[in-house]
Design a protein around this motif. Sequence first.
Motif, PDB file in Angstrom:
ATOM      1  N   VAL A 267       3.901   2.322  -7.105  1.00 51.60           N
ATOM      2  CA  VAL A 267       4.237   2.957  -5.841  1.00 51.60           C
ATOM      3  C   VAL A 267       3.130   2.655  -4.839  1.00 51.60           C
ATOM      4  O   VAL A 267       1.942   2.664  -5.187  1.00 51.60           O
ATOM      5  CB  VAL A 267       4.425   4.487  -6.008  1.00 51.60           C
ATOM      6  N   GLY A 268       3.528   2.336  -3.610  1.00 52.50           N
ATOM      7  CA  GLY A 268       2.565   2.062  -2.546  1.00 52.50           C
ATOM      8  C   GLY A 268       2.332   3.298  -1.702  1.00 52.50           C
ATOM      9  O   GLY A 268       3.272   3.908  -1.185  1.00 52.50           O
ATOM     10  N   CYS A 269       1.075   3.697  -1.564  1.00 60.04           N
ATOM     11  CA  CYS A 269       0.725   4.915  -0.822  1.00 60.04           C
ATOM     12  C   CYS A 269       0.149   4.512   0.537  1.00 60.04           C
ATOM     13  O   CYS A 269      -0.858   3.803   0.614  1.00 60.04           O
ATOM     14  CB  CYS A 269      -0.275   5.745  -1.610  1.00 60.04           C
ATOM     15  N   ALA A 270       0.771   5.000   1.602  1.00 59.46           N
ATOM     16  CA  ALA A 270       0.509   4.472   2.931  1.00 59.46           C
ATOM     17  C   ALA A 270      -0.830   4.895   3.522  1.00 59.46           C
ATOM     18  O   ALA A 270      -1.609   4.054   3.977  1.00 59.46           O
ATOM     19  CB  ALA A 270       1.643   4.881   3.875  1.00 59.46           C
ATOM     20  N   VAL A 271      -1.104   6.182   3.530  1.00 58.14           N
ATOM     21  CA  VAL A 271      -2.198   6.693   4.354  1.00 58.14           C
ATOM     22  C   VAL A 271      -3.545   6.092   3.978  1.00 58.14           C
ATOM     23  O   VAL A 271      -4.330   5.690   4.847  1.00 58.14           O
ATOM     24  CB  VAL A 271      -2.241   8.234   4.283  1.00 58.14           C
TER      25      VAL A 271
END
Length: 477
Positions: A267-271
């Motif tokens: 999963v790619g976490c944006a912040v």
Amino acid sequence: MANCKNQCGPGYKSPLDAYINGKRETILYTICIQPNTLTKNKTDYLATIDVDPNSPTYSQVIFRTSVENVGDELHHFGWNTCSSCYDDCTKSRNKVILPSLGSDRIYVLDVSNEKSPKLHKTIEPSEVHALNVSTLHTTHCLPNGNVMISTMGDADGNGKGDFILIDAEEGVVKGTWTKGDTAKFGYDFWYQPYWDVLVSSEWGTPKDFKTGFHADHINNIEKYGRSINFYSWSERKLLQTIDLGTDGIAPLEIRFLHNPKASEGFVGCAVNSTIFRFFRTDNGTWESEKVISVPKKTVKDTNGLNEISGMITDILISLDDKYLYFSNWLHGDVRQYDITNTSKPKLVGQIFLGGLLLKDGLLTVVKDSELKEQPEPVYIKERRLFGSPQMLQLSLDGKRLYVTTSLFTPWDKQFYPESVKHGSTLVKLDVDTINGGLSLDQDFLVDFGKEPDGPIMAHETRYPGGDCTSDIWLAED
């Protein structure tokens, strides 16, 4: 299940079958969003793009299928049926489902004629809101022929992670999927029936993020999610939630490996620009570990020093499960990682296509642990690429990566007003599938600044026949 004999249903038998035997894409479907609805009474549309190098209309929009209403903000679309129905010869991949992030309206388009899709059905927002859900995001077809769309809010725009089921042929909402407790927030999802699991991710509270990016909301756990949620696929129940912590704020795009027996994904976490790996343990529960972290850049502007994260907004995995790709929407680069060892991804390709760090921009980079100098602006056929790489779509054979620039209209206007002014672009990266590596094809460009009704923002892309972010496969045993 029907007796198919020598006939098969939609898609491909397996991910490797698609990777090895899948036909080369000749048409793309790309969502096009009208960013100026107050000044232009124009609707969003689905663009059909010619990507056949032997065609006289190569890299041109050859058809536009407009929807019926202004201000929908079409978003992540999908198929009425896909490779999860491969064994059912009664199923046909002849429709695409276009949910609207802005209005909660759902459009069903008939793509029996691949080059000229036409509107088939419209599901009005009232049918969605009647279930106390809103803010539609990811669309996946299910093995039983239904279509499932994730939702991010309740009918009032508060955070709520759930899913709705629709009958695409009839154009009706059948109900919500979850039984019992729902997740605090919603966003993307992927299912893996072999392990009886569906996993979902989280963005935040719709009534907040729809007004733009607010830095003071980031650490507010009532406004931004930071967890991934695991459900029993068979029982439709939320079983486990993993809090990823501050490194995992806004986990967006989530993918299992394509192997239908795989028990792990990313999963790619944006912040804070991280990638987490999630995996099944021997006792049947799920755990996670951070495996990639993109360093922040220290920059200087008229307000002094600040740190800018990459903001990972899209990820995908090649069908052979060898490479992970993602886009850093603020830094402006696309990255390719070898994930042969899923716990230790290795960076093997990187290319800058825009972003906030360009040499002629408003920011001066004063500390950067990765780059020696700020990137140069990028031009193709004398057209500057404004904005930054965002949505990605990979060819079945993994050799071509298509990239668009729009994230979400309020955020596009906030971070990249020049991109909104000039319109999005669609470009193609050539991929070294043996050793890794990305290069920009200087002969391919779709300039959405030259559309008939003015500049348009281009978002997600799909291929007729399926692709590596919409198709999910079932294990053969």
